[in-house]
Design an enzyme around this catalytic site. Structure first.
Site, mmCIF file in Angstrom:
data_model
loop_
_atom_site.group_PDB
_atom_site.id
_atom_site.type_symbol
_atom_site.label_atom_id
_atom_site.label_comp_id
_atom_site.label_asym_id
_atom_site.label_seq_id
_atom_site.Cartn_x
_atom_site.Cartn_y
_atom_site.Cartn_z
ATOM 1 C CE LYS A 22 -1.708 1.256 4.233
ATOM 2 N NZ LYS A 22 -1.415 2.591 4.780
ATOM 3 C CG ASN A 23 2.486 2.825 3.308
ATOM 4 O OD1 ASN A 23 1.111 2.867 3.322
ATOM 5 N ND2 ASN A 23 2.729 2.468 4.864
ATOM 6 C CB CYS A 116 -5.512 10.377 12.303
ATOM 7 S SG CYS A 116 -3.131 9.615 12.128
ATOM 8 N NE ARG A 121 0.697 10.841 10.381
ATOM 9 C CZ ARG A 121 0.406 9.463 9.651
ATOM 10 N NH1 ARG A 121 -0.570 9.068 9.994
ATOM 11 N NH2 ARG A 121 1.018 9.144 8.506
ATOM 12 C CG ASP A 308 3.595 1.190 9.282
ATOM 13 O OD1 ASP A 308 3.650 1.324 8.217
ATOM 14 O OD2 ASP A 308 3.250 2.181 10.038
ATOM 15 N NE ARG A 400 -6.922 4.595 5.693
ATOM 16 C CZ ARG A 400 -5.978 5.976 6.154
ATOM 17 N NH1 ARG A 400 -6.603 6.164 7.469
ATOM 18 N NH2 ARG A 400 -5.265 6.191 5.792
HETATM 19 C C1 EPZ Z 1 4.900 6.707 6.677
HETATM 20 O O1 EPZ Z 1 3.852 7.840 6.736
HETATM 21 C C2 EPZ Z 1 3.556 5.530 6.164
HETATM 22 N N1 EPZ Z 1 1.989 5.701 5.568
HETATM 23 C C3 EPZ Z 1 2.952 4.845 7.514
HETATM 24 O O2 EPZ Z 1 2.270 3.695 8.016
HETATM 25 C C4 EPZ Z 1 4.660 4.345 8.484
HETATM 26 O O3 EPZ Z 1 4.031 4.698 10.021
HETATM 27 C C5 EPZ Z 1 5.436 5.909 8.619
HETATM 28 O O4 EPZ Z 1 5.706 6.496 7.092
HETATM 29 C C6 EPZ Z 1 6.687 5.456 9.280
HETATM 30 O O5 EPZ Z 1 7.168 4.952 8.474
HETATM 31 C C7 EPZ Z 1 2.592 5.882 4.170
HETATM 32 O O6 EPZ Z 1 3.843 5.640 3.545
HETATM 33 C C8 EPZ Z 1 1.329 5.983 2.934
HETATM 34 P P1 EPZ Z 1 6.379 10.374 8.545
HETATM 35 P P2 EPZ Z 1 4.144 9.819 6.910
HETATM 36 O O7 EPZ Z 1 6.002 11.342 7.685
HETATM 37 O O8 EPZ Z 1 5.278 9.478 5.645
HETATM 38 C C9 EPZ Z 1 6.936 13.241 11.864
HETATM 39 C C10 EPZ Z 1 0.404 2.338 7.889
HETATM 40 O O9 EPZ Z 1 -0.266 1.930 8.728
HETATM 41 N N2 EPZ Z 1 6.587 13.896 10.975
HETATM 42 O O10 EPZ Z 1 8.084 9.265 7.842
HETATM 43 O O11 EPZ Z 1 3.299 10.418 7.183
HETATM 44 C C11 EPZ Z 1 5.447 12.792 11.843
HETATM 45 O O12 EPZ Z 1 4.713 13.121 12.983
HETATM 46 C C12 EPZ Z 1 0.995 4.585 8.106
HETATM 47 O O13 EPZ Z 1 0.379 2.201 6.397
HETATM 48 C C13 EPZ Z 1 6.881 15.443 11.270
HETATM 49 O O14 EPZ Z 1 7.561 15.811 12.156
HETATM 50 O O15 EPZ Z 1 5.245 9.431 8.456
HETATM 51 C C14 EPZ Z 1 5.847 11.375 12.886
HETATM 52 O O16 EPZ Z 1 6.140 11.487 13.714
HETATM 53 C C15 EPZ Z 1 0.489 5.173 9.387
HETATM 54 N N3 EPZ Z 1 6.873 16.588 10.052
HETATM 55 C C16 EPZ Z 1 7.231 11.323 11.979
HETATM 56 O O17 EPZ Z 1 7.921 12.090 11.597
HETATM 57 C C17 EPZ Z 1 6.644 16.269 9.020
HETATM 58 O O18 EPZ Z 1 6.890 16.758 8.059
HETATM 59 C C18 EPZ Z 1 7.792 9.456 11.116
HETATM 60 O O19 EPZ Z 1 6.240 10.520 9.510
HETATM 61 C C19 EPZ Z 1 6.516 14.397 7.947
HETATM 62 C C20 EPZ Z 1 6.700 13.715 9.043
#
Ligand code: EPZ
Length: 421
Positions: A22-23, A116, A121, A308, A400
């Site tokens: 999915k990701n 969420c 996020r 995850d 999802r």
């Molecule tokens: C991706 O989300 C995945 N989703 C998430 O999977 C996964 O948990 C996450 O990466 C971490 O591996 C998709 O790929 C669609 P991040 P993403 O930006 O990219 C902080 C699932 O269950 N952050 O790596 O949105 C954020 O708050 C989902 O399939 C900032 O502070 O995650 C978090 O603490 C859930 N500022 C950390 O980074 C930003 O601009 C990691 O988030 C972006 C992120």
């Protein structure tokens, strides 16, 4: 709304095929906006989020459809660079259209994704990257307004945060940079396999990218990208969820369509926990015959233990003798599943970003509430071993990210069915 009803007490046995990731699918579908030509993305799972992304691409003026496991997208010329709140608010990955829209049209208006259940996020790193490429960014009335007077220009961007790197921010900035004028360097880039998959897709479209999979990605902007046919990688989190289910039920499962190098940290933890795992060609054989042993886990960016999989590991440790500690470093609030597991008789206590798990002999089946995609999966696998019947409500969370999960589990011997609420 629907629920899933599970009769506990089965040992999973047999073979299961893992679906596409999915990701990987979601950012790659967004990247299809970067060309007027048609792209065909193969091996895409039939998931709620995939169909949400299709609706979003259509609202931007692209043609998009799901056909027998493939997504066909043709962005064409006249894109409408406004992504509506009603779609973006249901799926965070919608933010991935920001980069391609900015690169193709010089403009993008995308609703802020909001938080969420797993935590706030923010997308500050995404916006920092676009600014470094010369875009002007305004956030007003809950929307991000991005515009680039002329073409985006290459720049040096540091994308690190207190938690490590951001997966979707890395993807978004890559997608904006591939059509920018000049060279872009992304420092502290995410190295997840899904980021590597996106980079390979972009390179096949004609982008000049190197360093994906490391924390430093280099991009040389090009004028145009062309359509491609591309097969995405298997879903490592789905595969690991089945590994947990096999371990929990004391089963014997062959998990097919996996890339072994995606699983080393999880294999290491499960081997320490007394699970027997052997790598086969594109498959993983997972068995558990003896007692489980408690292990401690801290979630980290790849190649660390995936956030995850945190909920699913917690379900396993909930029935493991002894005490284990699971610390969540990516999303400190990602513990909605704790209260639901405790309703099933587990003994889990929260201490800041850590959960302390006192293993119990048996869980007892109960009606429980799904809250996020991975927490729902944890409740389903807990139901497989609990005494009696477990009802998991609000399974749209599960839909999802898990394709046909009850069919796959039934084929492995689980007593599981879907019903109307
Ligand atoms: C991706 O989300 C995945 N989703 C998430 O999977 C996964 O948990 C996450 O990466 C971490 O591996 C998709 O790929 C669609 P991040 P993403 O930006 O990219 C902080 C699932 O269950 N952050 O790596 O949105 C954020 O708050 C989902 O399939 C900032 O502070 O995650 C978090 O603490 C859930 N500022 C950390 O980074 C930003 O601009 C990691 O988030 C972006 C992120």
């Amino acid at each position: 709304m629907e629920k899933i009803i599970i009769q506990g007490g089965c040992r999973l046995r047999g073979e299961v095929n893992v679906s596409g990731a999915k990701n990987s699918a979601l950012p790659i579908m967004a990247a299809s906006l970067l060309t007027e030509d048609e792209t065909v993305i193969e091996g895409v799972p039939d998931l709620r989020d995939v169909h949400t992304m299709i609706k979003l691409l259509r609202s931007l003026g692209a043609k998009a459809l799901y056909q027998d496991g493939s997504v066909l997208i043709r962005a064409g010329k006249g894109l409408n660079p406004v992504a509506p709140y009603k779609l973006v608010s249901t799926m965070r990955a919608s933010v991935c259209v920001l980069g391609p829209l900015l690169a193709r049209t010089g403009r993008a208006e995308v609703s802020l994704p909001g938080g969420c259940v797993i935590g706030p996020r923010p997308i500050d790193l995404h916006l920092k990257g676009f600014k470094a490429l010369g875009a002007e960014i305004d956030t007003v009335h809950g929307y991000v307004h991005a515009k680039a007077k002329k073409n985006l220009r290459g720049g040096n961007i540091y994308l690190g945060g207190s938690f490590g790197s951001s997966v979707l921010a890395t993807g978004n900035v890559m997608m904006a940079a591939v059509l920018a004028q000049g060279r872009t360097t992304i420092e502290s880039a995410a190295s997840e396999p899904e980021v590597v998959d996106l980079a390979r897709f972009l390179r096949k479209m004609g982008a000049k990218i190197s360093g994906e999979g490391s924390h430093r990605i280099e991009i040389e902007g090009v004028k145009k990208l062309h359509g491609v046919k591309y097969r995405i990688i298997p879903d490592r989190i789905e595969a690991q969820t089945f590994m947990m289910a096999a371990a929990m039920t004391g089963g014997d499962v062959m998990i097919r369509n996996v890339e072994a190098q995606h699983h080393h940290v999880v294999m290491d933890k499960l081997l320490q926990a007394g699970v027997r795992i052997s790598e086969k060609k594109n498959a993983m054989h997972v068995r558990r015959t003896g007692r489980l042993k408690s292990v401690d886990v801290t979630t980290l960016p790849y190649p660390g233990f995936p956030t995850d999989l945190q909920a699913q590991m917690m379900a396993l440790m909930a029935i493991t003798p002894g005490i284990s500690v699971i610390t969540e470093k990516i999303y400190p609030d990602r513990f909605m599943h704790v209260s639901e597991l405790n309703r099933m008789g587990s003994k889990i206590f929260l201490e800041g970003p850590s959960a302390i798990i006192h293993g119990v002999k048996r869980l007892s089946g109960a009606p429980v509430m799904a809250s996020d995609l991975r927490a729902s999966a944890a409740l389903v696998i807990a139901g497989l071993v609990a005494d009696g019947e477990t009802e998991v409500h609000r399974v749209y969370h599960l839909d999802r990210g898990y394709e046909k999960i009850e069919e796959k589990l039934t084929a492995l011997g689980a007593k599981i069915q879907r019903a109307k609420e």
